[in-house]
Design a protein around this motif. Structure first.
Motif, PDB file in Angstrom:
ATOM      1  N   LEU A   1       0.885  -1.158   0.000  1.00 33.66           N
ATOM      2  CA  LEU A   1       0.000   0.000   0.000  1.00 33.66           C
ATOM      3  C   LEU A   1       0.919   1.203   0.000  1.00 33.66           C
ATOM      4  CD1 LEU A   1      -2.948   1.092   0.292  1.00 33.66           C
ATOM      5  CD2 LEU A   1      -2.439   1.333   2.722  1.00 33.66           C
ATOM      6  N   GLU A   2       0.833   2.014  -1.048  1.00 39.50           N
ATOM      7  CA  GLU A   2       1.740   3.149  -1.150  1.00 39.50           C
ATOM      8  C   GLU A   2       0.956   4.426  -1.411  1.00 39.50           C
ATOM      9  OE1 GLU A   2       3.042   2.528  -5.815  1.00 39.50           O
ATOM     10  OE2 GLU A   2       4.513   2.183  -4.259  1.00 39.50           O
ATOM     11  N   LEU A   3       1.595   5.530  -1.080  1.00 41.95           N
ATOM     12  CA  LEU A   3       1.019   6.848  -1.293  1.00 41.95           C
ATOM     13  C   LEU A   3       1.581   7.390  -2.597  1.00 41.95           C
ATOM     14  CD1 LEU A   3      -0.892   8.740   0.197  1.00 41.95           C
ATOM     15  CD2 LEU A   3       1.067   9.744   1.337  1.00 41.95           C
ATOM     16  N   LYS A   4       0.697   7.582  -3.581  1.00 40.61           N
ATOM     17  CA  LYS A   4       1.099   8.113  -4.887  1.00 40.61           C
ATOM     18  C   LYS A   4       0.190   9.295  -5.197  1.00 40.61           C
ATOM     19  CE  LYS A   4       2.340   5.528  -8.299  1.00 40.61           C
ATOM     20  NZ  LYS A   4       2.438   4.572  -9.388  1.00 40.61           N
ATOM     21  N   ALA A   5       0.784  10.436  -5.508  1.00 41.52           N
ATOM     22  CA  ALA A   5       0.018  11.639  -5.863  1.00 41.52           C
ATOM     23  C   ALA A   5      -1.058  11.940  -4.816  1.00 41.52           C
ATOM     24  CB  ALA A   5      -0.598  11.494  -7.253  1.00 41.52           C
ATOM     25  N   GLN A   6      -0.657  11.887  -3.549  1.00 43.33           N
ATOM     26  CA  GLN A   6      -1.536  12.212  -2.423  1.00 43.33           C
ATOM     27  C   GLN A   6      -2.725  11.261  -2.254  1.00 43.33           C
ATOM     28  OE1 GLN A   6      -0.718  14.672  -0.156  1.00 43.33           O
ATOM     29  NE2 GLN A   6       1.176  14.658  -1.338  1.00 43.33           N
ATOM     30  N   ALA A   7      -2.624  10.046  -2.820  1.00 42.74           N
ATOM     31  CA  ALA A   7      -3.691   9.054  -2.665  1.00 42.74           C
ATOM     32  C   ALA A   7      -3.054   7.681  -2.467  1.00 42.74           C
ATOM     33  CB  ALA A   7      -4.593   9.046  -3.896  1.00 42.74           C
ATOM     34  N   TYR A   8      -3.656   6.889  -1.596  1.00 39.35           N
ATOM     35  CA  TYR A   8      -3.174   5.532  -1.398  1.00 39.35           C
ATOM     36  C   TYR A   8      -3.567   4.654  -2.582  1.00 39.35           C
ATOM     37  CZ  TYR A   8      -2.023   6.500   3.463  1.00 39.35           C
ATOM     38  OH  TYR A   8      -1.469   7.004   4.602  1.00 39.35           O
TER      39      TYR A   8
ATOM     40  N   TYR B   1       4.081 -13.499 -10.542  1.00 40.72           N
ATOM     41  CA  TYR B   1       4.738 -14.030 -11.727  1.00 40.72           C
ATOM     42  C   TYR B   1       4.211 -15.429 -12.043  1.00 40.72           C
ATOM     43  CZ  TYR B   1       7.370 -16.812  -8.407  1.00 40.72           C
ATOM     44  OH  TYR B   1       7.704 -17.692  -7.417  1.00 40.72           O
ATOM     45  N   ASP B   2       4.460 -15.848 -13.276  1.00 45.09           N
ATOM     46  CA  ASP B   2       4.295 -17.241 -13.675  1.00 45.09           C
ATOM     47  C   ASP B   2       5.590 -17.647 -14.373  1.00 45.09           C
ATOM     48  OD1 ASP B   2       4.081 -16.199 -16.292  1.00 45.09           O
ATOM     49  OD2 ASP B   2       1.904 -16.417 -16.348  1.00 45.09           O
ATOM     50  N   ASP B   3       5.591 -18.728 -15.105  1.00 41.86           N
ATOM     51  CA  ASP B   3       6.825 -19.196 -15.742  1.00 41.86           C
ATOM     52  C   ASP B   3       7.329 -18.265 -16.835  1.00 41.86           C
ATOM     53  OD1 ASP B   3       6.970 -21.408 -14.113  1.00 41.86           O
ATOM     54  OD2 ASP B   3       5.894 -22.712 -15.516  1.00 41.86           O
ATOM     55  N   GLU B   4       6.461 -17.420 -17.370  1.00 40.20           N
ATOM     56  CA  GLU B   4       6.834 -16.586 -18.505  1.00 40.20           C
ATOM     57  C   GLU B   4       6.938 -15.092 -18.196  1.00 40.20           C
ATOM     58  OE1 GLU B   4       4.193 -17.465 -21.707  1.00 40.20           O
ATOM     59  OE2 GLU B   4       4.569 -19.617 -21.571  1.00 40.20           O
ATOM     60  N   LYS B   5       6.066 -14.571 -17.339  1.00 43.34           N
ATOM     61  CA  LYS B   5       5.995 -13.123 -17.138  1.00 43.34           C
ATOM     62  C   LYS B   5       5.863 -12.755 -15.672  1.00 43.34           C
ATOM     63  CE  LYS B   5       3.863 -11.910 -21.535  1.00 43.34           C
ATOM     64  NZ  LYS B   5       2.739 -11.257 -22.161  1.00 43.34           N
ATOM     65  N   GLU B   6       6.227 -11.493 -15.385  1.00 37.97           N
ATOM     66  CA  GLU B   6       5.930 -10.864 -14.104  1.00 37.97           C
ATOM     67  C   GLU B   6       4.787  -9.894 -14.344  1.00 37.97           C
ATOM     68  OE1 GLU B   6       9.285  -9.021 -12.245  1.00 37.97           O
ATOM     69  OE2 GLU B   6      10.377 -10.904 -12.106  1.00 37.97           O
ATOM     70  N   TYR B   7       3.894  -9.783 -13.368  1.00 35.51           N
ATOM     71  CA  TYR B   7       2.716  -8.931 -13.487  1.00 35.51           C
ATOM     72  C   TYR B   7       2.676  -7.975 -12.310  1.00 35.51           C
ATOM     73  CZ  TYR B   7       1.528 -12.905 -16.420  1.00 35.51           C
ATOM     74  OH  TYR B   7       1.562 -13.899 -17.354  1.00 35.51           O
ATOM     75  N   LYS B   8       2.262  -6.754 -12.590  1.00 32.16           N
ATOM     76  CA  LYS B   8       2.121  -5.741 -11.547  1.00 32.16           C
ATOM     77  C   LYS B   8       0.803  -5.024 -11.808  1.00 32.16           C
ATOM     78  CE  LYS B   8       5.779  -3.293 -10.789  1.00 32.16           C
ATOM     79  NZ  LYS B   8       6.859  -2.294 -10.892  1.00 32.16           N
ATOM     80  N   ILE B   9      -0.019  -4.916 -10.768  1.00 34.36           N
ATOM     81  CA  ILE B   9      -1.260  -4.154 -10.914  1.00 34.36           C
ATOM     82  C   ILE B   9      -1.369  -3.138  -9.786  1.00 34.36           C
ATOM     83  CG2 ILE B   9      -2.475  -5.998 -12.137  1.00 34.36           C
ATOM     84  CD1 ILE B   9      -4.110  -6.489  -9.616  1.00 34.36           C
ATOM     85  N   TYR B  10      -2.029  -2.040 -10.096  1.00 32.67           N
ATOM     86  CA  TYR B  10      -2.323  -0.990  -9.133  1.00 32.67           C
ATOM     87  C   TYR B  10      -3.833  -0.969  -8.947  1.00 32.67           C
ATOM     88  CZ  TYR B  10       2.462   0.455  -9.951  1.00 32.67           C
ATOM     89  OH  TYR B  10       3.831   0.477 -10.039  1.00 32.67           O
ATOM     90  N   ILE B  11      -4.265  -1.002  -7.678  1.00 29.35           N
ATOM     91  CA  ILE B  11      -5.678  -1.141  -7.349  1.00 29.35           C
ATOM     92  C   ILE B  11      -6.128   0.027  -6.482  1.00 29.35           C
ATOM     93  CG2 ILE B  11      -7.409  -2.631  -6.249  1.00 29.35           C
ATOM     94  CD1 ILE B  11      -5.289  -4.930  -6.590  1.00 29.35           C
ATOM     95  N   ASP B  12      -7.269   0.612  -6.814  1.00 28.93           N
ATOM     96  CA  ASP B  12      -7.873   1.658  -5.982  1.00 28.93           C
ATOM     97  C   ASP B  12      -8.306   1.015  -4.668  1.00 28.93           C
ATOM     98  OD1 ASP B  12     -10.229   3.100  -4.794  1.00 28.93           O
ATOM     99  OD2 ASP B  12      -9.730   4.523  -6.388  1.00 28.93           O
ATOM    100  N   PRO B  13      -7.809   1.500  -3.505  1.00 26.68           N
ATOM    101  CA  PRO B  13      -8.110   0.852  -2.223  1.00 26.68           C
ATOM    102  C   PRO B  13      -9.532   1.105  -1.716  1.00 26.68           C
ATOM    103  CG  PRO B  13      -6.770   2.777  -1.844  1.00 26.68           C
ATOM    104  CD  PRO B  13      -6.895   2.634  -3.331  1.00 26.68           C
ATOM    105  N   ASN B  14     -10.271   1.950  -2.399  1.00 25.74           N
ATOM    106  CA  ASN B  14     -11.650   2.201  -2.001  1.00 25.74           C
ATOM    107  C   ASN B  14     -12.632   1.447  -2.881  1.00 25.74           C
ATOM    108  OD1 ASN B  14     -11.190   3.985   0.240  1.00 25.74           O
ATOM    109  ND2 ASN B  14     -10.437   5.428  -1.261  1.00 25.74           N
TER     110      ASN B  14
ATOM    111  N   TYR C   1       2.491   6.284   6.020  1.00 27.25           N
ATOM    112  CA  TYR C   1       2.922   6.751   4.709  1.00 27.25           C
ATOM    113  C   TYR C   1       2.721   5.614   3.710  1.00 27.25           C
ATOM    114  CZ  TYR C   1       5.677   8.575   0.897  1.00 27.25           C
ATOM    115  OH  TYR C   1       6.070   8.992  -0.343  1.00 27.25           O
ATOM    116  N   GLU C   2       3.292   4.430   3.997  1.00 27.47           N
ATOM    117  CA  GLU C   2       3.077   3.254   3.165  1.00 27.47           C
ATOM    118  C   GLU C   2       3.563   2.015   3.893  1.00 27.47           C
ATOM    119  OE1 GLU C   2       5.355   4.133  -0.381  1.00 27.47           O
ATOM    120  OE2 GLU C   2       7.034   2.940   0.318  1.00 27.47           O
TER     121      GLU C   2
END
Length: 142
Positions: free
Chosen positions: A32-39, A46-59, A102-103
């Motif tokens: 949970l991180e603070l980015k542009a004044q919003a959490y 990951y799986d065998d081929e790729k790494e995945y990253k997603i950003y989710i609205d906490p509300n 903060y995070e």
């Protein structure tokens, strides 16, 4: 800025949003991180081929952004059992320093689930706490 206490989505629910999007993956980080004044939740896996990253609205729980790249191999996985423990440890760190969040970041280090909590203190200083998530032991405080 949205307040930490107003977040509706739990860490376990953020983990589940990621697993719904990428069901055959291994999760390696929940943050949970603070980015542009919003959490925002950031979940990486990951799986065998790729790494995945997603950003989710906490509300709302909506996915705000997704990223993919070639995978590196990690040995262990972050589970719901881990994410269920986050709130207790974060509350412990906030009480200790009498500050505001903060995070936080949950990562695997040498096979151990470690939770880092970064806070802003009332006196304008910052405090960083690192805990062994499985034992609740404070490993480091700056």
């Amino acid at each position: 800025m949205n307040a930490y206490k107003d977040i509706n989505l739990t860490p376990s629910e953020a983990l589940q949003v990621f697993k719904d999007q990428y069901p055959e993956t291994t999760v390696k980080e929940v943050e949970l991180e603070l980015k542009a004044q919003a959490y925002v939740y950031k979940v990486e896996g990951y799986d065998d081929e790729k790494e995945y990253k997603i950003y989710i609205d906490p509300n709302s729980g909506e996915i705000q952004e997704t990223k993919e790249k070639r995978a590196k191999r990690v040995e262990k996985e972050i589970t719901q059992e881990h994410t269920d423990k986050i709130q207790t440890i974060v509350d412990k760190a906030l009480k200790d320093g009498n500050g505001t969040l903060y995070e936080w970041s949950l990562e695997l280090e040498d096979g151990r689930a470690e939770l880092t909590v970064k806070t802003d203190l009332e006196n304008g200083q910052h405090a960083n706490y690192k805990y062994d998530l499985d034992t609740g032991e404070l490993l480091k405080k700056k």
